[in-house]
Design an enzyme around this catalytic site. Structure first.
Site, PDB file in Angstrom:
ATOM      1  N   LYS A 276     -33.726  50.475 -86.312  1.00  0.00           N
ATOM      2  CA  LYS A 276     -32.621  49.667 -86.809  1.00  0.00           C
ATOM      3  C   LYS A 276     -33.196  48.487 -87.577  1.00  0.00           C
ATOM      4  O   LYS A 276     -33.839  47.621 -87.005  1.00  0.00           O
ATOM      5  CB  LYS A 276     -31.745  49.198 -85.646  1.00  0.00           C
ATOM      6  CG  LYS A 276     -30.459  48.522 -86.095  1.00  0.00           C
ATOM      7  CD  LYS A 276     -30.695  47.050 -86.322  1.00  0.00           C
ATOM      8  CE  LYS A 276     -29.542  46.435 -87.057  1.00  0.00           C
ATOM      9  NZ  LYS A 276     -29.859  45.067 -87.486  1.00  0.00           N
TER      10      LYS A 276
ATOM     11  N   SER B   5     -33.677  36.989 -79.862  1.00  0.00           N
ATOM     12  CA  SER B   5     -33.605  35.790 -79.030  1.00  0.00           C
ATOM     13  C   SER B   5     -33.621  36.145 -77.553  1.00  0.00           C
ATOM     14  O   SER B   5     -33.343  37.282 -77.157  1.00  0.00           O
ATOM     15  CB  SER B   5     -32.331  35.009 -79.342  1.00  0.00           C
ATOM     16  OG  SER B   5     -31.200  35.663 -78.794  1.00  0.00           O
TER      17      SER B   5
ATOM     18  N   GLU C  31     -39.469  41.132 -77.232  1.00  0.00           N
ATOM     19  CA  GLU C  31     -40.212  39.998 -77.803  1.00  0.00           C
ATOM     20  C   GLU C  31     -39.170  38.987 -78.240  1.00  0.00           C
ATOM     21  O   GLU C  31     -38.414  39.229 -79.175  1.00  0.00           O
ATOM     22  CB  GLU C  31     -41.088  40.464 -78.967  1.00  0.00           C
ATOM     23  CG  GLU C  31     -42.103  39.422 -79.403  1.00  0.00           C
ATOM     24  CD  GLU C  31     -41.527  38.447 -80.422  1.00  0.00           C
ATOM     25  OE1 GLU C  31     -41.106  37.330 -80.012  1.00  0.00           O
ATOM     26  OE2 GLU C  31     -41.490  38.804 -81.604  1.00  0.00           O
TER      27      GLU C  31
ATOM     28  N   CYS D 161     -42.296  33.795 -85.102  1.00  0.00           N
ATOM     29  CA  CYS D 161     -41.883  33.520 -83.719  1.00  0.00           C
ATOM     30  C   CYS D 161     -42.941  32.798 -82.907  1.00  0.00           C
ATOM     31  O   CYS D 161     -42.603  32.019 -82.004  1.00  0.00           O
ATOM     32  CB  CYS D 161     -41.488  34.825 -83.038  1.00  0.00           C
ATOM     33  SG  CYS D 161     -42.738  36.118 -83.160  1.00  0.00           S
TER      34      CYS D 161
ATOM     35  N   GLU E  86     -35.948  26.725 -80.461  1.00  0.00           N
ATOM     36  CA  GLU E  86     -36.613  27.411 -81.568  1.00  0.00           C
ATOM     37  C   GLU E  86     -35.788  27.241 -82.839  1.00  0.00           C
ATOM     38  O   GLU E  86     -34.705  27.809 -82.967  1.00  0.00           O
ATOM     39  CB  GLU E  86     -36.782  28.894 -81.242  1.00  0.00           C
ATOM     40  CG  GLU E  86     -37.570  29.651 -82.294  1.00  0.00           C
ATOM     41  CD  GLU E  86     -37.757  31.118 -81.933  1.00  0.00           C
ATOM     42  OE1 GLU E  86     -38.827  31.663 -82.259  1.00  0.00           O
ATOM     43  OE2 GLU E  86     -36.851  31.708 -81.328  1.00  0.00           O
TER      44      GLU E  86
END
Length: 542
Positions: A175, A284, A306, A340, A439
């Site tokens: 995806k 997230s 992750e 990230c 973040e």
């Protein structure tokens, strides 16, 4: 430039069965790139799942050297088509063309690395002891696997997920993010040219509203729809109330790959897809929890996550100042801070702080001059991925200004078109300020000072995340001591952390579970089977 916008299912490009599309706008100048990206319907996803399931037995039983040859050829095709793929990626999400090429050539090496493991995932055996039992452990592929790619590194994430899956004999549904679907959509032709049998790899995408719903839980009282986004989760008692928020996630009907469309009737809750054995998700922490919950409510499928970070950089007094500034500015700002594991919390020891602060201010102001049109080879830093990400980052900056946070550099939009944000340095924010704890995923660092090593470690570990970290010092004993005490899955010493195909990547705490990259990633796509043979039976005479 021709743009492929169809879904890739069972070896063929096909339009959405419902005819729904999404639009991609240039983050450089807001112009329309295409309005024809096909949105996968539930029926389309079912077709992809069925194709992958049908292809699995033969692919599993294909000799390792044959699977490897196909994977090597696909890697070669990535390299051959790097210019085209890089242009598509840059056009969709604003990655500078020079960076985009590196983000494609590196995945080519990942594919080659895992091709080398095809047919080489060995089992184990143990000789009979007093129990007279010969013991065998063999590692078998899971079956149909699926992966959700974030938009900031589509090709790396795709290679991390598909490479080990292909090497161990699984089939796959990928995806792509609706923010950056164009280059991955072009994979279909390369997949066929490389020789992958139909159904072994399928690629689907869709819009944010399409991806709002990940799972459905039915009780006697009501149907509960859980919408999962890149940075939030929405729970609605009616599918018609799901907010239309852009995301990197599509609903994978609790198992990973079932998408609905943006229309009201298409947001009907969908039942669990029991044919998916494994989901690999990048996004997230909030969305990751929803993925785990969805997996548990369906068939207890394997899950690897992750989930981002708010990584620290610890700068000690004896560090090489020029090296520190280079890696906390230029290295941090690659991909405009949309990495990230990038160290966005810079903790500087008091003895070197004044010199560092002066130097980092200059470095970020110089970086602003190198930010521009991502299609130009000499552009170092580009815009953010899209307007949704731009508004998210600007929201953090505006909230920081409202709190009275001090901005050493940047802090505003760059220009009057596109999604550019000035490279920004925030000085000494409150420990509870969202610009320090959350973040941001943009070209923004926060700088704070510390006195002792113990204080630095306490500050570094005071976060729910644990993905990345860096340590700057000329004292190797201190570097290793601090690296051992940092609560993070990766540590870079005297350099911004860079991933390697040879080593695992993943986080501690709420930055995820499981690992991608390296030998360790192969374990995510196999399951052990134990076989015991009774050796005590006497041979029967003929």
């Amino acid at each position: 430039m021709s743009i492929q916008t169809n879904l890739f299912i069972n070896g063929e490009y096909v339009p959405s069965s419902k005819g729904e599309t999404l639009s991609i706008y240039s983050p450089n100048d807001d112009s329309l790139v295409t309005d024809k990206v096909q949105v996968a319907s539930e029926a389309d996803v079912d077709r992809a799942v069925d194709a992958a399931k049908a292809a699995f037995p033969k692919w599993r039983d294909t000799a390792g050297h044959k699977r490897a040859a196909i994977m090597y050829k696909f890697a070669d095709l990535l390299e051959k088509n790097v210019d085209k793929l890089a242009k598509l990626e840059s056009t969709a999400m604003g990655q500078p063309i020079s960076v985009a090429k590196k983000f494609i050539l590196a995945p080519a090496m990942i594919w080659k690395y895992y091709a080398g493991y095809a047919g080489k995932v060995a089992g184990e055996s143990f000789p009979p002891d007093e129990d007279g039992t010969y013991k065998i452990v063999q590692y078998e592929p899971l079956g149909v696997c699926a992966g959700i790619c974030a938009w900031n590194g589509s090709h790396v994430l795709a290679a991390w997920k598909m490479g080990p899956a292909m090497a161990t004999g699984n089939t796959f549904i990928l995806k792509s993010s609706e923010k950056s679907p164009l280059a991955l959509a072009a994979y279909g032709d390369l997949i066929n040219e490389a020789g992958f049998p139909p159904g072994v790899i399928n690629i689907v995408t869709g819009a944010g509203p399409v991806g709002a719903m990940l799972a459905r839980v039915t009780s006697n009282a009501q149907r509960l729809t859980l919408g999962v986004y890149a940075d939030k989760v929405a729970v609605c008692t009616s599918p018609r109330t799901i907010p239309a928020v852009e995301s990197q996630v599509l609903p994978l009907r609790i198992t990973l790959v079932s998408f609905c469309s943006g229309s009201a009737e298409a947001l009907t809750p969908m039942s669990s897809h029991m044919k998916i054995a494994k989901i690999a998700f990048t996004g997230s922490a909030t969305a990751g929890r929803a993925v785990m919950a969805a997996a548990a409510k369906s068939n207890l499928k394997h899950v690897s996550l992750e989930l981002g970070g708010k990584s620290p950089a610890l700068v000690f007094d004896d560090a090489d100042l020029d090296n520190v500034v280079e890696h906390t500015s230029v290295s941090f700002l690659r991909n405009s801070g949309q990495i990230c594991f990038a160290s966005s919390r810079v903790l500087v020891q008091e003895g070197i702080a004044s010199k560092y602060i002066e130097a980092i201010k200059t470095a970020f102001e110089n970086a602003d001059k190198k930010m521009g049109d991502p299609s130009l080879e000499d552009t170092a830093f580009g815009p953010l991925a899209d307007k949704a990400q731009f508004e998210r980052v600007m929201g953090f900056l505006n909230d920081g200004k409202a709190e009275g946070v001090q901005f050493l550099a940047g802090g505003a939009r760059k220009g009057d078109k596109g999604t550019f944000v000035q490279p920004t340095v925030i000085l000494n924010p409150d420990l509870k300020s969202k610009v320090y704890t959350d973040e941001i995923f943009g070209p923004v660092i926060s700088v704070k000072t510390f006195k002792t090593e113990e204080e630095a470690l306490e500050m570094a570990n005071d976060t729910t995340y644990g993905l990345g970290s860096t340590v700057y010092t000329n004292d190797i004993a201190r570097a290793l001591r601090v690296a051992g005490k940092i609560e993070a899955g990766t540590v870079g010493i005297n350099s911004a952390f860079n991933t390697s195909v040879q080593t695992p990547f993943g986080g501690f705490k709420q930055s995820g579970i499981g690992r991608e990259s390296g030998r360790e990633a192969l374990n995510e796509y196999v399951q052990p089977k134990t076989i015991h043979i009774n050796m005590n039976l006497a041979s029967k005479k003929a």
